[in-house]
Design a protein around this motif. Structure first.
Motif, PDB file in Angstrom:
ATOM      1  N   HIS A 198      -7.366   3.222   0.146  1.00 60.71           N
ATOM      2  CA  HIS A 198      -8.174   2.217  -0.535  1.00 60.71           C
ATOM      3  C   HIS A 198      -9.571   2.191   0.080  1.00 60.71           C
ATOM      4  O   HIS A 198      -9.719   2.089   1.297  1.00 60.71           O
ATOM      5  CB  HIS A 198      -7.533   0.838  -0.408  1.00 60.71           C
ATOM      6  CG  HIS A 198      -6.256   0.695  -1.177  1.00 60.71           C
ATOM      7  ND1 HIS A 198      -5.956  -0.396  -1.938  1.00 60.71           N
ATOM      8  CD2 HIS A 198      -5.200   1.545  -1.325  1.00 60.71           C
ATOM      9  CE1 HIS A 198      -4.782  -0.246  -2.505  1.00 60.71           C
ATOM     10  NE2 HIS A 198      -4.294   0.936  -2.137  1.00 60.71           N
ATOM     11  N   ALA A 239     -11.970  -3.435  -1.969  1.00 62.80           N
ATOM     12  CA  ALA A 239     -11.323  -4.223  -3.011  1.00 62.80           C
ATOM     13  C   ALA A 239     -11.938  -3.999  -4.379  1.00 62.80           C
ATOM     14  O   ALA A 239     -11.293  -4.245  -5.402  1.00 62.80           O
ATOM     15  CB  ALA A 239     -11.394  -5.709  -2.647  1.00 62.80           C
ATOM     16  N   ALA A 295      -6.477  -0.443  -5.824  1.00 65.68           N
ATOM     17  CA  ALA A 295      -5.207  -1.095  -6.148  1.00 65.68           C
ATOM     18  C   ALA A 295      -4.720  -0.686  -7.536  1.00 65.68           C
ATOM     19  O   ALA A 295      -3.533  -0.390  -7.741  1.00 65.68           O
ATOM     20  CB  ALA A 295      -5.365  -2.610  -6.056  1.00 65.68           C
ATOM     21  N   GLU A 311      -3.495   2.902  -7.456  1.00 62.99           N
ATOM     22  CA  GLU A 311      -2.179   3.019  -6.827  1.00 62.99           C
ATOM     23  C   GLU A 311      -1.062   2.672  -7.811  1.00 62.99           C
ATOM     24  O   GLU A 311      -0.059   3.397  -7.915  1.00 62.99           O
ATOM     25  CB  GLU A 311      -2.130   2.089  -5.612  1.00 62.99           C
ATOM     26  CG  GLU A 311      -0.796   2.051  -4.906  1.00 62.99           C
ATOM     27  CD  GLU A 311      -0.788   1.012  -3.806  1.00 62.99           C
ATOM     28  OE1 GLU A 311       0.108   0.150  -3.818  1.00 62.99           O
ATOM     29  OE2 GLU A 311      -1.689   1.063  -2.956  1.00 62.99           O
ATOM     30  N   GLN A 370       4.114   1.603   2.777  1.00 62.82           N
ATOM     31  CA  GLN A 370       2.866   0.914   3.094  1.00 62.82           C
ATOM     32  C   GLN A 370       2.484   1.166   4.541  1.00 62.82           C
ATOM     33  O   GLN A 370       3.296   0.948   5.454  1.00 62.82           O
ATOM     34  CB  GLN A 370       3.036  -0.595   2.865  1.00 62.82           C
ATOM     35  CG  GLN A 370       1.817  -1.424   3.184  1.00 62.82           C
ATOM     36  CD  GLN A 370       0.786  -1.407   2.063  1.00 62.82           C
ATOM     37  OE1 GLN A 370       1.144  -1.486   0.893  1.00 62.82           O
ATOM     38  NE2 GLN A 370      -0.471  -1.339   2.421  1.00 62.82           N
ATOM     39  N   SER A 373      -0.541  -2.942   8.519  1.00 58.05           N
ATOM     40  CA  SER A 373      -1.870  -3.496   8.786  1.00 58.05           C
ATOM     41  C   SER A 373      -2.080  -3.649  10.283  1.00 58.05           C
ATOM     42  O   SER A 373      -1.134  -3.601  11.077  1.00 58.05           O
ATOM     43  CB  SER A 373      -2.036  -4.842   8.090  1.00 58.05           C
ATOM     44  OG  SER A 373      -1.044  -5.755   8.550  1.00 58.05           O
ATOM     45  N   SER A 408       0.692   3.804   0.461  1.00 60.33           N
ATOM     46  CA  SER A 408      -0.485   2.967   0.241  1.00 60.33           C
ATOM     47  C   SER A 408      -1.179   2.703   1.574  1.00 60.33           C
ATOM     48  O   SER A 408      -0.579   2.154   2.499  1.00 60.33           O
ATOM     49  CB  SER A 408      -0.070   1.632  -0.403  1.00 60.33           C
ATOM     50  OG  SER A 408      -1.170   0.755  -0.495  1.00 60.33           O
ATOM     51  N   HIS A 409      -2.443   3.108   1.649  1.00 58.33           N
ATOM     52  CA  HIS A 409      -3.244   2.910   2.868  1.00 58.33           C
ATOM     53  C   HIS A 409      -4.303   1.860   2.544  1.00 58.33           C
ATOM     54  O   HIS A 409      -5.372   2.177   2.027  1.00 58.33           O
ATOM     55  CB  HIS A 409      -3.886   4.229   3.290  1.00 58.33           C
ATOM     56  CG  HIS A 409      -4.448   4.213   4.675  1.00 58.33           C
ATOM     57  ND1 HIS A 409      -4.345   5.278   5.536  1.00 58.33           N
ATOM     58  CD2 HIS A 409      -5.113   3.253   5.361  1.00 58.33           C
ATOM     59  CE1 HIS A 409      -4.926   4.977   6.688  1.00 58.33           C
ATOM     60  NE2 HIS A 409      -5.416   3.760   6.590  1.00 58.33           N
ATOM     61  N   GLY A 410      -4.002   0.596   2.834  1.00 54.64           N
ATOM     62  CA  GLY A 410      -4.876  -0.516   2.475  1.00 54.64           C
ATOM     63  C   GLY A 410      -6.080  -0.641   3.383  1.00 54.64           C
ATOM     64  O   GLY A 410      -6.181   0.007   4.438  1.00 54.64           O
ATOM     65  N   VAL A 411      -7.004  -1.504   2.964  1.00 54.95           N
ATOM     66  CA  VAL A 411      -8.239  -1.693   3.717  1.00 54.95           C
ATOM     67  C   VAL A 411      -8.025  -2.510   4.983  1.00 54.95           C
ATOM     68  O   VAL A 411      -8.938  -2.615   5.812  1.00 54.95           O
ATOM     69  CB  VAL A 411      -9.302  -2.380   2.836  1.00 54.95           C
ATOM     70  CG1 VAL A 411      -9.731  -1.476   1.702  1.00 54.95           C
ATOM     71  CG2 VAL A 411      -8.787  -3.709   2.280  1.00 54.95           C
ATOM     72  N   ASP A 412      -6.852  -3.108   5.156  1.00 56.46           N
ATOM     73  CA  ASP A 412      -6.583  -3.872   6.373  1.00 56.46           C
ATOM     74  C   ASP A 412      -5.848  -3.037   7.419  1.00 56.46           C
ATOM     75  O   ASP A 412      -5.394  -3.568   8.431  1.00 56.46           O
ATOM     76  CB  ASP A 412      -5.776  -5.128   6.049  1.00 56.46           C
ATOM     77  CG  ASP A 412      -4.476  -4.806   5.319  1.00 56.46           C
ATOM     78  OD1 ASP A 412      -4.321  -3.648   4.882  1.00 56.46           O
ATOM     79  OD2 ASP A 412      -3.639  -5.713   5.176  1.00 56.46           O
TER      80      ASP A 412
END
Length: 614
Positions: free
Chosen positions: A90, A93, A98, A101, A136, A139, A182-186
């Motif tokens: 990611h 936002a 998102a 994904e 996931q 975080s 999923s590699h989130g921004v957090d």
């Protein structure tokens, strides 16, 4: 006695038939007997036909059952042959990560390659519970200390428990197919945990599975306006037009303001949430020093960053310091409260800040290039997600031949999935084409603000155009028209491997750096007065995905002169001041707009900071 019965048998000269009729009786009895015989014959025929029909129905059911079972086996073989992990990074936002994904997961189900989807003998499908089709990246807690958290509590151990072990355990158990991470921004950046992903890719390769890194990017001008809308979404008087009237009124130094940072999508691609605050940046710097070659750590006790992570961090710290100085000048109503105004100054050593700024951008472009090459990153633009997903299907051979035709069931289902998951905002529509409605100074500022993100946008466009142009018969997903059923079945049962991202010649090796040079040249030669990213999008399309022609053209062309008053306003005052000057020049005397403007000046609500009175 024979003579006595002779008349009864013969009655003169009658034939044998007459004698038989005499024994059977009259003609009515004969007709009745013939009817009964006919009915018996018809019944026998019906019995034979009914028996044959029953046998045919049973055979048809058996054939259909065998056909569905064969189809189920072929679909399972098709899924098992396409073992892959789509690692979706990611990039903020507002970049569409998102939505991308969710749509990738839908595409895996549409193409029948999802690892947790199983075909049944009756032609239906079911979910294989316990198969981790979606994973996931954990975080990063705010109070997490990489130095003290070791062993099972280390971040490397968390990654192994949540990503590596479930994936390899499922594949080793025979549950092959497409997985999603999923590699989130957090989460920590992919650059700072590169060794983990590299080792995972090696483990997957040993199992004939592919790892593909995927990221969504967005036109940087629309992204910055989208950030502003997000931060002001609760304002009662929020209004967005192509002139950004409300934006320039509420945020005098736009695009500086609201804590915005330079090149947000590039930093998210490399560092995730590790540059989200000053404290996080300091903690990352300490960790990178601890993991340097001068201070080796125990093998397996920690993840290591990729090449250039420390240098990229220092470059981002420098550009963040420039932005902080601009914000300080805007807050204090100081002169030169612009990005250009700060870069026009000298540093403490007497050197040019602008030169150091250009060096930082060049360094970041080279590190991003190495990162993109290492993982063969697929870049998908938010404005054309359908094309990007079709490109991913071509790369991994997910029913690519069906997705080429927009009328197929697979293409229609993909379009519906994109519409379902989309989250558009005002900025996409307002800045899809150009920035001609903005003051010159604001155009230059917005273009400079997103230079590196614009380079990623250009690379995504180049990947897109090469898919349209290059016709390689050895590519995965190539059409198989004319192939026999045996050949098709063999192809579906074989283990497929991902094809490389297509780019022109050596451009794959230097695509990001060439794109960054294109953005820089476009800004210098055309004054930054146009929408740089969209202009380069058109040039890349004309070059069929090759960047060499656009580079050669911009290097040979003459620079467009920038009006002196634009340069003075850009370096000497705020963008807000320049915008108000432009608005003042466009007003007609006596109109309500002019009266409102004069009233605002009288009340000192719109003072022209940093601009000399005329």
């Amino acid at each position: 006695r024979a003579d006595e019965h002779a008349p009864l048998l013969t009655r003169g000269r009658g034939s044998r038939l007459d004698n038989r009729l005499a024994l059977w009786g009259d003609n009515s009895n004969v007709k009745r007997a013939g009817f009964i015989a006919t009915l018996a014959l018809l019944g026998l025929v019906a019995l034979v036909v009914g028996r044959t029909s029953h046998v045919n129905q049973v055979n048809s059911l058996n054939l259909r059952r065998e056909s569905t079972e064969k189809l189920a086996r072929r679909n399972d073989a098709y899924r098992d042959a396409r073992c892959s992990v789509s690692w979706i990074v990611h990039t903020g936002a507002l970049s569409g990560g998102a939505a991308l994904e969710e749509t990738v997961r839908d595409l895996q189900r549409i193409a029948g390659v999802a690892a947790n989807k199983e075909w049944m003998p009756d032609g239906t499908t079911r979910i294989k519970y316990g198969v981790p089709q979606f994973l996931q990246v954990p975080s990063l807690p705010k109070d997490f200390d990489f130095a003290t958290e070791t062993g099972d509590g280390s971040f490397a151990a968390r990654l192994s428990r949540t990503i590596r072990e479930p994936l390899l355990r499922a594949i080793d158990a025979g549950h092959r197919g497409a997985f999603t991470v999923s590699h989130g921004v957090d989460a920590p950046g992919l650059l700072t945990m590169e060794t983990f992903v590299t080792n995972l890719r090696r483990d997957l390769d040993d199992r004939r599975c592919d790892l593909v890194v995927l990221a969504a990017v967005r036109d940087p001008a629309a992204h910055r306006v989208g950030e502003w809308i997000q931060s002001h979404r609760k304002d009662p008087d929020l209004f967005i037009d192509r002139e950004l009237t409300t934006v320039l009124r509420k945020t005098p130094g736009f695009p500086v303001g609201e804590g915005a940072v330079l090149f947000p999508q590039t930093r998210a691609l490399l560092f995730g949430a590790e540059l989200s605050s000053a404290d996080a940046t300091v903690a990352l710097r300490e960790r990178l020093v601890q993991m340097s070659d001068k201070n080796p750590i125990k093998p397996g006790d920690e993840i290591k960053p990729g090449v250039g992570a420390k240098e990229a961090l220092e470059a981002f710290q420098f550009v963040d310091g420039v932005v902080a100085e601009v914000e300080r000048r805007v807050a204090n109503d100081s002169p030169h409260a612009t990005l250009a105004g700060v870069l026009d100054a000298k540093d403490s050593r007497g050197g040019s800040l602008a030169a150091r700024f250009d060096l930082a951008k060049s360094l970041l472009a080279k590190i991003t290039q190495r990162f993109v090459n290492t993982f063969d990153v697929v870049l998908v633009t938010k404005s054309d997600e359908n094309e990007g997903l079709r490109r991913l299907a071509e790369k991994l051979d997910w029913r690519a031949e069906a997705l080429r035709d927009p009328a197929t069931e697979e293409s229609i289902a993909l379009a519906r999935s994109i519409a379902k998951n989309a989250s558009p905002d005002f900025a996409d529509g307002a800045f899809r084409r150009d920035l001609s409605s903005l003051p010159f100074e604001t155009r230059r500022a917005v273009n400079r603000w997103g230079e590196l993100d614009g380079a990623l946008f250009v690379v995504a466009e180049a990947q897109k155009e090469r898919l349209k142009t290059v016709q390689d018969t050895n590519r995965l997903g190539a059409a198989t028209d004319g192939a026999s059923e045996e050949e098709t079945a063999a192809r579906e049962a074989a283990t497929r491997r991902a094809s490389p991202v297509e780019l022109c010649g050596d451009a794959k090796r230097r695509g990001v750096t060439d794109a960054a040079e294109l953005v820089r040249l476009s800004f210098e030669k055309e004054g930054g007065l146009t929408h740089v990213a969209r202009d380069l999008q058109a040039r890349v399309k004309d070059g069929k995905g090759c960047l060499d022609g656009a580079l050669r053209f911009l290097r040979e062309t003459d620079a467009t002169p920038v009006p002196a008053e634009v340069v003075r306003a850009e370096r000497g005052g705020s963008y807000h001041a320049a915008a108000l000057v432009s608005m003042e020049a466009s007003m007609q005397p006596g109109t309500p707009r002019e009266e409102a403007y004069l009233t605002a000046l009288k009340n000192r609500a719109s003072a022209l900071r940093g601009v000399e009175a005329r």
